[in-house]
Design a protein around this motif. Structure first.
Motif, short mmCIF file in Angstrom:
data_model
loop_
_atom_site.label_atom_id
_atom_site.label_comp_id
_atom_site.label_asym_id
_atom_site.label_seq_id
_atom_site.Cartn_x
_atom_site.Cartn_y
_atom_site.Cartn_z
N GLU A 1 0.83 -1.21 0.00
CA GLU A 1 0.00 0.00 0.00
C GLU A 1 0.86 1.25 0.00
O GLU A 1 0.59 2.22 -0.72
CB GLU A 1 -0.94 0.00 1.21
CG GLU A 1 -2.11 -0.97 1.08
CD GLU A 1 -2.95 -1.04 2.34
OE1 GLU A 1 -2.73 -0.18 3.24
OE2 GLU A 1 -3.79 -1.94 2.44
N PHE A 2 1.93 1.24 0.79
CA PHE A 2 2.85 2.38 0.79
C PHE A 2 3.51 2.52 -0.57
O PHE A 2 3.62 3.63 -1.12
CB PHE A 2 3.91 2.22 1.88
CG PHE A 2 5.00 3.25 1.80
CD1 PHE A 2 4.79 4.54 2.27
CD2 PHE A 2 6.24 2.95 1.24
CE1 PHE A 2 5.79 5.51 2.17
CE2 PHE A 2 7.24 3.90 1.15
CZ PHE A 2 7.01 5.18 1.61
N ALA A 3 3.96 1.39 -1.12
CA ALA A 3 4.64 1.43 -2.42
C ALA A 3 3.71 1.93 -3.52
O ALA A 3 4.15 2.66 -4.43
CB ALA A 3 5.19 0.04 -2.75
N GLU A 4 2.45 1.55 -3.47
CA GLU A 4 1.49 2.02 -4.47
C GLU A 4 1.35 3.54 -4.42
O GLU A 4 1.29 4.22 -5.45
CB GLU A 4 0.13 1.36 -4.25
CG GLU A 4 0.08 -0.11 -4.65
CD GLU A 4 -1.23 -0.77 -4.28
OE1 GLU A 4 -1.94 -0.22 -3.40
OE2 GLU A 4 -1.55 -1.83 -4.86
N ASP A 5 1.28 4.09 -3.22
CA ASP A 5 1.13 5.54 -3.05
C ASP A 5 2.42 6.27 -3.38
O ASP A 5 2.40 7.37 -3.96
CB ASP A 5 0.70 5.87 -1.62
CG ASP A 5 -0.71 5.40 -1.31
OD1 ASP A 5 -1.49 5.19 -2.26
OD2 ASP A 5 -1.02 5.22 -0.11
#
Length: 462
Positions: free
Chosen positions: A316-320
């Motif tokens: 989720e962090f990497a997507e953002d």
């Protein structure tokens, strides 16, 4: 970001042969290692995300996990796991002196890109210090973090920031983690930072006091972790020691004040992302391996579920963020888990039964009375099935009651085991984010940190 150089003192010790720490017989086989045409740090084709910029790497290690765990977990969950769509390749795991690696040699290979002997951390077989991907990143000014559900001084996290001849010398590993100024350290093992006079394992040194002098904020509970705020750019650091030894297994965590692996991962990312130079973070789901050693399928699946929640936080962090590479790969397989067990005439597997198991086999065995006459009551308390007369008798007569309990629970789920130690099978690697496709193909565990270093633009092994 300014970092002062720490002088790392190497400690010697004898390699132990008990359990997972032992050196396996025989050296690496002639066939070991990828063929010339296979992948490697310069080999896999770039299949879609080119050489996009990578600012951060999150390295997720489910200790003891392989494709059979992944298959059983998918059936346990009854849907795909978060990593399934990010499958890239497979890698070999043999150590410098054995076809079957332990966690120290595997961790060293996955941290440094070099093979070493079983039991050894951060040194090559000749005893020379090897630079780790965490250390190389820190040399470039990047922030760094280590997270584990074991002691933070255990073999896998230790492999990224320490250099010792004996993985069991955790009192020598602890000061090296501080000397290396790892910005975020979250896990168990408080006793390895305290002197004997305070009930710890250090002879005289109080490493917690030393850490606080170095700018570490100490947190010891879930609430304290969730409330903590540090300023990485101002030199503040975070030391979370949530248990004297390892954290509790996931299925017992609710009875403690310890954070989940997902909460530790979220906290680590939230603090490390403050660094404008980027960060390197290693997160280990330590107890999947311990469940494999115990042949405890319920513990294995429930700790895998906890690990997946941590991977979800990372992705989720990497997507953002758009500039973060997430890599997921176990260090070896443990227990020889199989998909299907026994005669299994229906050719079926039923791991969902493990959702209703609420204690490890070790815990259930500890609640048996001296003559084990309460075996039915204990099993009914912590599972959703009743024992047959033959199963109850098997547990009552077993030399190892915990293993007997775990075998019967595994039979209920139709999950089998071939070993109580590590095996030498290949391990799947999953990757998400910029340059993820560079992990495609048939690799060796030493390739993983080399690919990461290349993606980050740091020199590894200088």
């Amino acid at each position: 970001m300014f970092r002062k150089a720490g002088v790392v003192a190497l400690s010697a010790g004898l390699l132990l042969t008990a359990g997972a720490t032992g050196v396996m017989a025989g050296g690496s086989p002639d066939w070991a290692g990828p063929p010339d045409w296979a992948g490697g740090p310069g080999g896999p084709p770039d299949n879609g995300n080119g050489n996009q910029k990578v600012e951060n790497v999150i390295y997720m290690i489910p200790d003891g996990f392989n494709a059979d765990y992944a298959t059983n977990y998918r059936m346990y969950k009854d849907e795909e796991a978060v990593w399934d769509e990010h499958m890239k390749g497979m890698f070999t795991t043999y150590s410098a002196d054995s076809s079957i690696t332990d966690s120290a040699a595997a961790g060293t290979a996955m941290a440094t890109g070099e093979k070493t002997d079983n039991g050894v951390i951060g040194l090559n077989p000749e005893g020379n210090e090897l630079e780790t991907i965490l250390e190389a990143s820190a040399d470039e000014g990047m922030a760094s973090g280590l997270v584990a559900t074991s002691t933070i001084t255990h073999a896998t996290p230790a492999s990224f920031a320490s250099h010792v001849e004996d993985r069991n010398n955790e009192t020598a590993i602890a000061p090296q983690l501080l000397a290396g100024e790892v910005d975020v350290l979250l896990g168990g093992g408080k006793n390895n930072f305290l002197p004997e006079s305070e009930g710890g394992n250090q002879e005289t040194d109080n490493l917690i006091a030393q850490a606080e002098e170095q700018g570490y904020e100490l947190v010891e509970t879930q609430d304290a972790l969730l409330d903590s705020e540090i300023d990485i750019e101002d030199g503040e650091k975070l030391l979370g020691l949530f248990a004297d030894d390892a954290l509790a297994p996931e299925m017992h965590r609710d009875n403690t004040e310890e954070p989940s692996l997902a909460e530790m991962t979220e906290s680590a990312i939230g603090n490390l992302e403050q660094d404008d130079d980027g960060f390197f973070l290693m997160v280990e789901g330590s107890q999947i391996d311990w469940a494999g050693h115990a042949n405890d399928a319920a513990w294995a699946m429930q700790d895998t579920e906890a690990f997946e929640a941590a991977v979800e936080e990372a992705i989720e962090f990497a997507e953002d963020d758009g500039e973060t590479l997430v890599v997921v790969g176990g260090d070896h397989e443990t227990g020889g888990m199989t998909v299907g067990a026994g005669e299994n005439a229906d050719m079926n597997v039923n791991p969902s039964v493990l959702k209703d198991v609420t204690a490890t086999g070790d815990h259930m065995a500890s609640e048996l009375n001296d003559d084990r006459s309460n075996v039915n009551e204990v099993i009914e308390t912590y599972t959703n099935f009743e024992l047959s007369e033959a199963e109850a008798q098997t547990i009552q007569q077993a030399d190892d009651a915990a293993l007997a309990i775990n075998t019967i629970i595994g039979d209920q789920a139709l999950i089998g085991w071939t070993s109580t130690n590590h095996t030498g099978v290949d391990i799947p690697v999953y990757a998400y984010g910029p340059q993820a496709d560079k992990f495609t193909g048939y690799l060796d565990n030493t390739d993983l940190p080399k690919i990461m270093a290349g993606a980050l633009g740091v020199e590894l092994g200088e």
